[in-house]
Design a protein around this motif. Structure first.
Motif, PDB file in Angstrom:
ATOM      1  N   ARG A  32      84.696   0.460 -40.587  1.00  0.00           N
ATOM      2  CA  ARG A  32      84.280   1.312 -39.465  1.00  0.00           C
ATOM      3  C   ARG A  32      83.532   2.541 -39.973  1.00  0.00           C
ATOM      4  O   ARG A  32      82.542   2.970 -39.380  1.00  0.00           O
ATOM      5  CB  ARG A  32      85.500   1.736 -38.650  1.00  0.00           C
ATOM      6  N   LEU A  33      83.984   3.096 -41.086  1.00  0.00           N
ATOM      7  CA  LEU A  33      83.299   4.245 -41.675  1.00  0.00           C
ATOM      8  C   LEU A  33      81.908   3.863 -42.172  1.00  0.00           C
ATOM      9  O   LEU A  33      80.952   4.628 -42.033  1.00  0.00           O
ATOM     10  CB  LEU A  33      84.128   4.818 -42.829  1.00  0.00           C
ATOM     11  N   ASN A  35      80.021   1.549 -40.894  1.00  0.00           N
ATOM     12  CA  ASN A  35      79.189   1.431 -39.694  1.00  0.00           C
ATOM     13  C   ASN A  35      78.785   2.799 -39.153  1.00  0.00           C
ATOM     14  O   ASN A  35      77.638   3.001 -38.731  1.00  0.00           O
ATOM     15  CB  ASN A  35      79.944   0.647 -38.611  1.00  0.00           C
ATOM     16  N   GLU A  36      79.717   3.740 -39.166  1.00  0.00           N
ATOM     17  CA  GLU A  36      79.412   5.078 -38.663  1.00  0.00           C
ATOM     18  C   GLU A  36      78.372   5.779 -39.536  1.00  0.00           C
ATOM     19  O   GLU A  36      77.445   6.423 -39.030  1.00  0.00           O
ATOM     20  CB  GLU A  36      80.693   5.919 -38.611  1.00  0.00           C
ATOM     21  N   ASP A  39      75.035   4.176 -38.870  1.00  0.00           N
ATOM     22  CA  ASP A  39      74.514   4.546 -37.551  1.00  0.00           C
ATOM     23  C   ASP A  39      73.967   5.974 -37.547  1.00  0.00           C
ATOM     24  O   ASP A  39      72.974   6.270 -36.877  1.00  0.00           O
ATOM     25  CB  ASP A  39      75.627   4.396 -36.508  1.00  0.00           C
ATOM     26  N   LYS A  40      74.622   6.848 -38.296  1.00  0.00           N
ATOM     27  CA  LYS A  40      74.219   8.259 -38.319  1.00  0.00           C
ATOM     28  C   LYS A  40      73.278   8.576 -39.479  1.00  0.00           C
ATOM     29  O   LYS A  40      72.903   9.739 -39.664  1.00  0.00           O
ATOM     30  CB  LYS A  40      75.460   9.141 -38.410  1.00  0.00           C
ATOM     31  N   GLN A  47      78.147   5.498 -48.717  1.00  0.00           N
ATOM     32  CA  GLN A  47      78.243   4.088 -48.328  1.00  0.00           C
ATOM     33  C   GLN A  47      78.593   3.225 -49.535  1.00  0.00           C
ATOM     34  O   GLN A  47      79.428   2.314 -49.439  1.00  0.00           O
ATOM     35  CB  GLN A  47      76.924   3.631 -47.707  1.00  0.00           C
ATOM     36  N   GLY A 128      77.849  -3.940 -36.564  1.00  0.00           N
ATOM     37  CA  GLY A 128      77.473  -2.546 -36.753  1.00  0.00           C
ATOM     38  C   GLY A 128      76.327  -2.353 -37.719  1.00  0.00           C
ATOM     39  O   GLY A 128      75.397  -1.590 -37.469  1.00  0.00           O
TER      40      GLY A 128
END
Length: 231
Positions: A32-33, A35-36, A39-40, A47, A128
């Motif tokens: 999830r991190l 993907n965040e 996205d940002k 990453q 994501g």
């Protein structure tokens, strides 16, 4: 199957199991991190660090679960596979596919759900970013079967109870409870899967059998998901 009792109290056995389960729960959080950050437009260094941590946790849990498995079974080396083992795997595979199909039909008829909440969550993680998709695909096929079978079958069934039916039942319930479900039929899909995997392991006495079976199930599911996401 002979189980070696090393004298560890129930409290410490529960703590050991919880620790291993926490290790299983952490990697999806890291996805999830990833993907965040994607996205940002987060730093590529973070990453990369998350990717390394993701696979490192899998390796650490495998090492810890393997040590606990060897400690409680006394098996230093894996037993050789024989023709009967492939019969166990094939029988288990057909049983899981049949049960999953039946419960999925019931789930669709009663709740109008064409997929489980767990599969929906996995698809959400994989959609994501391309990095998260391939991280999940690789781990789900090659790492998750090893980790989950060592923990839920190799360790769990040798930590608690002496009766085989209780060992198998506990393994199925814990396994099913840790997969997201919003309906009874979807919950039963994972409980039944856990029961069959535990039954294959306890009947054969070889953790490789349930690992291979789990690999086949996950490989099929991941293939369908990836094809759907890429099209």
């Amino acid at each position: 199957m002979q189980v070696i009792d090393r004298g560890l109290s129930w409290v410490w056995r529960v703590c050991l199991l919880i620790g291993l389960i926490v290790g299983i729960i952490i990697p999806p959080m890291l996805l999830r991190l990833v993907n965040e950050l994607d996205d940002k437009g987060g730093p590529i260094g973070w990453q990369i660090a998350l990717v390394i941590a993701y696979f490192a946790i899998f390796i650490l849990v495998i090492i810890a679960a393997s040590a606990a498995y060897r400690h409680y079974t006394g098996e230093v080396q894996l037993k050789r596979l024989r023709h009967q083992d492939f019969a166990y795997v094939l029988g288990g595979y057909l049983a899981i596919i049949l049960c999953e199909g039946i419960f999925q039909i019931i789930n669709q008829l009663l709740y109008q759900q064409n997929q489980t909440q767990n599969n929906a969550a996995i698809k959400s993680l994989m959609s994501g970013s391309p990095v998260a998709m391939w991280m999940m695909a690789i781990s789900a096929v090659f790492l998750t079967p090893i980790v989950e079978e060592l923990v839920f079958r190799g360790v769990l069934t040798n930590l608690f109870f002496k009766q085989e039916w209780l060992k198998i039942g506990l393994s199925g319930l814990v396994f099913g409870s840790l997969h997201s479900s919003s309906t009874v039929p979807s919950f039963l899909i994972y409980v039944t899967m856990g029961l069959i995997l535990a039954l294959v392991y306890r009947l054969s006495g070889k953790i490789q059998d349930s690992i291979i079976l789990h690999f086949l199930i996950n490989a099929g599911a991941m293939s369908i998901m990836i094809i759907g996401l890429l099209n």
